[in-house]
Design a protein around this motif. Sequence first.
Motif, PDB file in Angstrom:
ATOM      1  N   THR A  97       0.939  -1.212   0.176  1.00  0.00           N
ATOM      2  CA  THR A  97       0.191  -0.078   0.027  1.00  0.00           C
ATOM      3  C   THR A  97       0.905   1.146  -0.275  1.00  0.00           C
ATOM      4  N   GLN A  98       2.037   1.171  -0.444  1.00  0.00           N
ATOM      5  CA  GLN A  98       2.964   2.479  -0.264  1.00  0.00           C
ATOM      6  C   GLN A  98       3.136   2.833  -1.897  1.00  0.00           C
ATOM      7  N   PRO A  99       2.733   4.181  -1.978  1.00  0.00           N
ATOM      8  CA  PRO A  99       2.940   4.749  -3.263  1.00  0.00           C
ATOM      9  C   PRO A  99       4.002   4.885  -3.971  1.00  0.00           C
ATOM     10  N   ALA A 100       4.939   5.168  -3.127  1.00  0.00           N
ATOM     11  CA  ALA A 100       6.435   5.236  -3.511  1.00  0.00           C
ATOM     12  C   ALA A 100       7.453   4.943  -2.750  1.00  0.00           C
ATOM     13  N   ALA A 101       8.886   4.529  -3.096  1.00  0.00           N
ATOM     14  CA  ALA A 101       9.746   4.527  -2.405  1.00  0.00           C
ATOM     15  C   ALA A 101      11.059   5.014  -2.939  1.00  0.00           C
ATOM     16  N   ILE A 102      12.070   5.572  -1.984  1.00  0.00           N
ATOM     17  CA  ILE A 102      13.366   6.106  -2.464  1.00  0.00           C
ATOM     18  C   ILE A 102      14.319   5.562  -1.489  1.00  0.00           C
ATOM     19  N   GLY A 103      15.670   5.470  -2.255  1.00  0.00           N
ATOM     20  CA  GLY A 103      16.756   5.060  -1.392  1.00  0.00           C
ATOM     21  C   GLY A 103      17.979   4.579  -2.488  1.00  0.00           C
ATOM     22  N   TRP A 104      19.277   4.501  -1.671  1.00  0.00           N
ATOM     23  CA  TRP A 104      20.390   4.305  -2.347  1.00  0.00           C
ATOM     24  C   TRP A 104      20.697   2.858  -2.679  1.00  0.00           C
ATOM     25  N   VAL A 105      21.342   2.756  -3.799  1.00  0.00           N
ATOM     26  CA  VAL A 105      21.533   1.299  -4.268  1.00  0.00           C
ATOM     27  C   VAL A 105      23.126   1.259  -4.622  1.00  0.00           C
TER      28      VAL A 105
END
Length: 312
Positions: free
Chosen positions: A36-44
Amino acid sequence: MLKNMTVYRIGSGWQPDLSALDEALSKQRFVPCSATQPAAIGWVEPRGEANGPMVESVAGQWLLKLQIEKKLLPSSVVKRRIDERAKAIEEGTGRKPGKRERSDLKDEVVLELLPMAFTKQTSTLVWIDPKHQLLIVDAGSQTRADEVVSSLVKVADGLSVMLLQSTVSPAVAMAGWLGSGEAPAGFTIDRECELKSADEMKSVVRYARHGLDGDDVRQHIGAGKMPTRLAMSWNDRVSFVLTDGLQLKKIAFLDGVFDDNSSPDDRFEADSAIATGELRQLIPDLIDALGGELDVMAVQPVVVEPQPLLAA
């Protein structure tokens, strides 16, 4: 490698520490969206290998990568589901849902549809030249570049940046080069250009695969249209499009630049070293062609402050 470049000057207060930055980014690793999370952000990992370094150091240049994932919910699908719910309420109660109730319905519909939505992932490469205090973002727009930098500023202790600025504006310089038919030393003018008027009409003239040494180009400039984009090449090694905002787009390395005998396992380091090595020479040459770097001590620096990257 890099296809676009937005260049920032790193503030003097930042002390480069590779291990500290790697640790900081590790705490903000990318995690895919939940149901149910519309977006995600992070480092790869920039090399693309799981559990590898979050900051790759190649020939003294640091490479990082930010990844974003968004759920795709077509507005037409959401609206149709809201209309269906609103119609059912009207039929059951004899009244039409008001604006606030429709807003609540939208929240319910989005929450219901998110687990079934497709996802889209995008990644953005960030390059830091710690020796020359430059930070470069491979982003196609200034807005996205600022958003990526803001995300980095949140996790990199003491980091502050401002856009690299030239003494002569790119638009004025490009107008001069086109008007005289002479590119600055080490550069050539290629066959793509965009000219735009500053009046209320905002008229635009675009040239593609077209010689730019004709009288028509000079006439447009004489009539007040200013260049907003100009295709150029540097030392027959790198081609790019310079914008009036001092961004480089459509970066391409010309024949011979990547001719080497590296094995596939070494390609990341070899390509990264070659690309950053070429671009580290191009940037100061371009700034020199634009009259040198603007003295930031003489103006109030504009610091990129952390802003939400995943705005609605």
